[in-house]
Design an enzyme around this catalytic site. Structure first.
Site, PDB file in Angstrom:
ATOM      1  N   ASP A   1       0.779  -1.178  -0.051  1.00  0.00           N
ATOM      2  CA  ASP A   1       0.123  -0.058   0.017  1.00  0.00           C
ATOM      3  C   ASP A   1       0.834   1.444  -0.182  1.00  0.00           C
ATOM      4  O   ASP A   1       0.829   2.184  -0.797  1.00  0.00           O
ATOM      5  CB  ASP A   1      -0.954  -0.037   1.233  1.00  0.00           C
ATOM      6  N   ILE A   2       2.015   1.149   0.924  1.00  0.00           N
ATOM      7  CA  ILE A   2       2.967   2.432   1.029  1.00  0.00           C
ATOM      8  C   ILE A   2       3.570   2.541  -0.453  1.00  0.00           C
ATOM      9  O   ILE A   2       3.591   3.707  -0.841  1.00  0.00           O
ATOM     10  CB  ILE A   2       3.876   2.368   1.973  1.00  0.00           C
TER      11      ILE A   2
END
Length: 415
Positions: free
Chosen positions: A172-173
Site C-alpha cells: 500500500d505504501i
C-alpha cells in the site's frame, strides 16, 4: 533561499474519493506538498481507516496521520443528488483519486470519461489491487494480496517456516508513493497538452518493483530464490547481529570494498585473504561460516563498541532499532524525522514528517484527520458550489451529506 517561497503544489486541487491506505496516501503526499485536498467520505461511518488499527478515545490513530492536511466532506455518491453534486463539483478540481472496485464509478454514472467530459483537464487516479482489467480485476483485494501475488511473501522469512507477509502495509505504501508520482507526471504532461488523463494503478504492480532483480534472474538464468531470513541472495555479508548487551546491529557488505572493510575489521588481513571470502561469489557460497564469524565478533562487544569499531573500519553498519528506540536515535532526532502535530481532540501526535526536504519551497503538515465525519462539509460546499444554509440543511436531512453545521478547526490557507 529565493525571495518568494511557496509550497511546491500550491494551487493544485485534489478530490480524494478513496478509502483505506494506498490511494488515500497518494492524496496525502500531494497535501504534504501543498495541494488543497478535499476528502470525500460516506455519511455516517466515514472512511474504513477510521476503524483500522489502534484507537484512542474512540478515534483511529492512523486516520489522524493518513488524513492530515485534508478537509472532510461527507457525500453519498450513490444518492442521485450526491452524484449530481459531484458532477457540478468536479469542475473545481485538477485531480480526482478513487479506489472503488472496477466498474463502480461507471455503475453510478460517474465514469472517468464522463467526468473528463465535464472537466477535460481532470486527472483521475484509479488505484485497485489488480488494476482495471484482467481476470482478477473484479475481485476484492488489499495490499496483503498484492504482496502475495507479486512474490514478496514467497522470498520473505526463513527457509524452514511459512512464507512471511509484512507486518506493515508495504505494498500500500509503495502504491501510494507511486500514485502521487504518476499524478505529478500527468500534471506535467497537462502543462504541454492542456488535457488530463486516467491513471490505472494496480497495487501489485507497485510491489513488483521490489522483486525486479528476482524476475530478471529467473527469466535469464532460471534461478528462483527461496526464503533466506536476513541474508540477501546477491551479496554477502548482510544481516542482523546481536551484541553482548542484547542489542542488535544491521550490516551490509553489498560492494567489494564494504565487504573487505568488514573482513579487515573483524579479522585483519588474514581474514581478507581467506579464499572463502575473497569474492562475492565465494562469500555467498560460504555465507554460513561468514555469518558465524561476524556473530561471534559482535557477541564479544556491547553495541556501542561494535558500532564504533565497524564504523571506524569504513563498514556500512547501523543500529537495528525498534520504534520505541528509533524515535530517540540521534540521526532521527537531529533531522526531526518524526514530527509532533497538535490535534484538537488527542493533543500532540507523533507522525512522520514531510519527506524529502525542499531547500526553497515551503511545506508544512496540515491538520490531522478530523474526528467528525464531514467536519468541513458545509464550509467547502458553500464555497465551491455556492450552496445556501437552507440547501445544506436539506441535504443533511436527506442523508446526502453529513457533518456539523458549524465547522471548526479549518485548515489554514485552504481555498
Amino acid at each position: 533561499m529565493t525571495s518568494t517561497s511557496q509550497a511546491p503544489l500550491a494551487g493544485l486541487r485534489v478530490l480524494d474519493l478513496s478509502t483505506m491506505i494506498a490511494a488515500p496516501l497518494a492524496a496525502t503526499i500531494l497535501a504534504d506538498y501543498g495541494a488543497d485536498v478535499v476528502k470525500v467520505e460516506m455519511p455516517g461511518p466515514g472512511d474504513h481507516v477510521r476503524r483500522f488499527g489502534a484507537q484512542k478515545d474512540g478515534q483511529g490513530l492512523y486516520w489522524k496521520a493518513l488524513s492530515r492536511g485534508k478537509r472532510s466532506v461527507a457525500l453519498d455518491l450513490r444518492h442521485p443528488e450526491g452524484k449530481e453534486l459531484l458532477s457540478r463539483w468536479v469542475t473545481e478540481f485538477d485531480v480526482l483519486v478513487e479506489n472503488f472496485r472496477p466498474g463502480t464509478l461507471e455503475k453510478w454514472g460517474l465514469a472517468p470519461d464522463d467526468l473528463r467530459a465535464l472537466n477535460p483537464r481532470l486527472i483521475v487516479l484509479r488505484v485497485t489491487a489488480y488494476g482495471q482489467e484482467g481476470p482478477y480485476a473484479a475481485q476484492p483485494g488489499f495490499g496483503t494480496l498484492a504482496e502475495a501475488l507479486a512474490g514478496l511473501a514467497a522470498v520473505s522469512g526463513f527457509e524452514d517456516r511459512p512464507p512471511l507477509l509484512p507486518a506493515y502495509p508495504l505494498a500500500d505504501i509503495m502504491a501510494g508513493n507511486l500514485g502521487a508520482t504518476s499524478v505529478l507526471a500527468a500534471v506535467q504532461r497537462r502543462h504541454a497538452t492542456g488535457a488530463g488523463d486516467v491513471i490505472d494503478l494496480a497495487i501489485y504492480e507497485a510491489a513488483l518493483k521490489l522483486v525486479e532483480i528476482n524476475i530478471l534472474e529467473y527469466q535469464q538464468l532460471g534461478t528462483e530464490h527461496g526464503r533466506t531470513g536476513n541474508r540477501y541472495g546477491p551479496a554477502a555479508p548482510r544481516g542482523s547481529y546481536q551484541c553482548r548487551d542484547g542489542l542488535w546491529v544491521a550490516l551490509s557488505g553489498s560492494t567489494q570494498t564494504m565487504a573487505v572493510n568488514v573482513l579487515r575489521t573483524i579479522g585483519g588481513e588474514e581474514l581478507v585473504a581467506d579464499p572463502r571470502f575473497t569474492t562475492n561469489t565465494e562469500r555467498r557460497a560460504h555465507v554460513e561460516a561468514l555469518d558465524a564469524l561476524i556473530s561471534a565478533w559482535c557477541a564479544e562487544r556491547d553495541r556501542p563498541t561494535a558500532l564504533a569499531e565497524l564504523t571506524a573500519g569504513g563498514c556500512a553498519v547501523g543500529p537495528l532499532e525498534s520504534v520505541a528506540t528509533m524515535v530517540d536515535n540521534p540521526q532521527v532526532a537531529h533531522r526531526g524525522s518524526i514530527a509532533t502535530v497538535e490535534d484538537p481532540d488527542l493533543g500532540p501526535l507523533a507522525m512522520t514528517g514531510i519527506y524529502p526536504r525542499f531547500q526553497d519551497a515551503t511545506t508544512s503538515i496540515g491538520r490531522p484527520g478530523p474526528a467528525a465525519v464531514g467536519q468541513d462539509t458545509d464550509d467547502v460546499l458553500a464555497r465551491d458550489l455556492g450552496l445556501s444554509a437552507d440547501e445544506l440543511a436539506r441535504l443533511r436531512e436527506a442523508g446526502v451529506t453529513d457533518g456539523p453545521s458549524e465547522p471548526r478547526d479549518a485548515i489554514p490557507g485552504a481555498v
